[in-house]
Design a protein around this motif. Structure first.
Motif, short mmCIF file in Angstrom:
data_model
loop_
_atom_site.label_atom_id
_atom_site.label_comp_id
_atom_site.label_asym_id
_atom_site.label_seq_id
_atom_site.Cartn_x
_atom_site.Cartn_y
_atom_site.Cartn_z
N ARG A 264 0.76 -1.11 0.20
CA ARG A 264 -0.08 -0.02 0.09
C ARG A 264 0.94 1.18 -0.09
O ARG A 264 0.63 2.29 -0.65
N GLN A 272 4.59 -1.31 7.38
CA GLN A 272 3.19 -1.21 6.96
C GLN A 272 1.89 -1.12 7.78
O GLN A 272 0.96 -0.41 7.47
N GLY A 396 -2.79 -4.72 1.85
CA GLY A 396 -2.72 -5.48 0.69
C GLY A 396 -2.28 -6.98 0.55
O GLY A 396 -2.36 -7.71 -0.46
N LEU A 402 -5.98 -4.67 -0.94
CA LEU A 402 -6.01 -3.41 -1.32
C LEU A 402 -7.65 -3.22 -2.06
O LEU A 402 -7.96 -3.96 -3.11
N GLU A 406 -7.74 2.10 -3.67
CA GLU A 406 -6.45 2.03 -3.42
C GLU A 406 -5.51 1.38 -4.45
O GLU A 406 -4.61 2.15 -4.39
N LYS A 410 -2.52 3.67 -6.20
CA LYS A 410 -1.13 3.35 -6.54
C LYS A 410 -0.93 3.34 -7.92
O LYS A 410 0.31 3.93 -8.28
#
Length: 443
Positions: A264, A272, A396, A402, A406, A410
């Protein structure tokens, strides 16, 4: 009769795998991992680290493309695998499966050799899947305490040899030699991560280069020990012990690549969960710095080893930005979700960040023997109130995938950094197995 060597057994299973053996879920996951790796590599090739280090690679003649590099530069498969892996890992945004970053090595190796041999998109997909599954299983079947070798560097080169060997159509005996030759070159330690230096980004690239070259050497007739993995002086004896029955248990049925996490944030995997926990607290309470007395992250010993160092504005600031949890928490609290801009060296000198860092502390939870999650963040307020949130799973991962939003964020962040269109790339990956040729992917 002595047992058949593990490398020979593995080579037999690898060379027997065909595209039609892959379940739809595996193909879909492989394409998602391909899209993620291409996007982070696109951003990585435009980064200062990517630009600076690829200049050290001597140009060679070949048909293997350096992804997204202006001018459509092509090299030999060994050099292309090295450069594309370097780019895919340059920003620390690549996917992770358990303790290994398999995709950033296996996709460049497979792609480079597929272009070199003129293979089809389906052959590339099959080689990619076989390679990352092999790397995951080698890492997951390891047992006992590691001496400090880096799983990605050690096992990733074997994955690169798998991918390249399949696309060279090596028979089982030569594939076994390719695996053994890759093991003969296995190297890379965790010291680079502890010191947050650029060789952390180079070790996977070395592995990709060595694995592709191992397959080429095997194709040319080079031989390797039959017990390169399990022998008296094999990889398992010298690097880390393993139960290699687990290497074959459920092979091509229980697909471990499905458990790969898409990052992420463009920071170390060990940060994370804690960063996500702090984001949740801020989303719920919208706190200002002047309301907070202390921010504490509670992490496992494994996480602390990699990202728990004191914040010190010395050395490689780009690597420091990716591997310092104290900075990640301070940046997240003040600025919100971490972006590429927050990981630039100048962002570390922000006086507001420096001031807040005095309030950020880390505590090792001795009862947490996990690698990347859970992680807890607590905020102690000036009024005496304490707020806590625990992120149970890695953002993720298969347990906390995700969201569509999201993933889009990215993709947009990476494509903007690279100056490319994310939509067109994602559409081509979605239909990858139907491409008339690999050349068609780029036009």
């Amino acid at each position: 009769m002595p047992a058949e060597p593990i490398t020979s057994r593995l080579a037999q299973r690898l060379t027997a795998l065909a595209y039609d053996d892959l379940p739809v879920t595996v193909i879909d996951k492989a394409k998602a991992l391909m899209a993620d790796t291409l996007l982070v590599a696109a951003a990585g090739q435009a980064s200062p680290l990517g630009t600076q280090l690829r200049a050290a690679v001597t140009a060679s003649i070949g048909r293997s493309r350096l992804w997204f590099v202006e001018g459509g530069v092509c090299m030999g498969p060994v050099e292309a695998a090295f450069v594309n892996t370097l780019h895919a890992g340059a920003l620390g945004y690549d996917s992770v499966n358990y303790k290994v970053h398999a995709d950033l090595i296996c996709l460049p190796a497979a792609w480079a050799m597929a272009e070199h041999t003129g293979a089809s998109s389906r052959e590339l997909l099959t080689a990619f899947v076989a390679a990352i599954e092999t790397v995951s299983r080698l890492s997951r079947s390891a047992i006992g305490k590691a001496a400090g070798w880096a799983d990605t560097a050690i096992y990733g080169g074997i994955g690169a040899a798998v991918a390249a060997g399949l696309l060279l159509k090596l028979p089982p005996a030569q594939m076994s030699h390719a695996l053994g030759l890759a093991m003969a070159q296995a190297a890379g330690t965790q010291q680079a991560s502890l010191e947050s230096v650029a060789s952390r980004r180079l070790q996977p690239a070395f592995a990709a280069r060595n694995g592709v070259f191992a397959a080429q050497l095997a194709a040319a007739g080079a031989t390797a020990p039959s017990q390169a993995l399990e022998g008296r002086f094999g990889l398992r004896a010298l690097y880390q012990s393993g139960d290699d029955k687990r290497l074959f248990q459920g092979l091509w049925q229980d697909w471990q690549l499905l458990d790969t996490a898409l990052k992420r944030y463009a920071i170390c995997a060990c940060s994370q969960a804690a960063v996500a926990a702090l984001e949740q607290l801020q989303a719920l309470h919208h706190l200002r710095e002047d309301q907070v007395l202390e921010i504490v992250g509670y992490v496992s010993p494994f996480m602390f080893r990699y990202v728990g160092a004191e914040f010190n504005l010395q050395g490689d600031l780009g690597m420091l930005a990716q591997h310092n949890l104290r900075y990640h928490l301070a940046s997240t609290f003040l600025r919100g979700p971490i972006t590429f801009e927050h990981l630039q060296p100048q962002a570390l000198h922000d006086p507001d960040i420096i001031a807040l860092l005095h309030k950020v502390h880390l505590r090792v939870d001795p009862h947490n023997d996990n690698d990347f999650a859970p992680a807890t963040v607590s905020l102690t307020l000036l009024d005496g109130q304490t707020l806590r949130y625990t992120q149970q799973d890695v953002p993720g991962s298969s347990h906390a995938p995700l969201s569509t939003v999201e993933l889009a964020i990215k993709a947009e962040q990476c494509s903007t950094a690279a100056g490319i269109g994310a939509g067109a790339l994602l559409a081509k990956v979605s239909a990858f197995e139907r491409l008339a040729s690999l050349e068609a992917f780029w036009y």
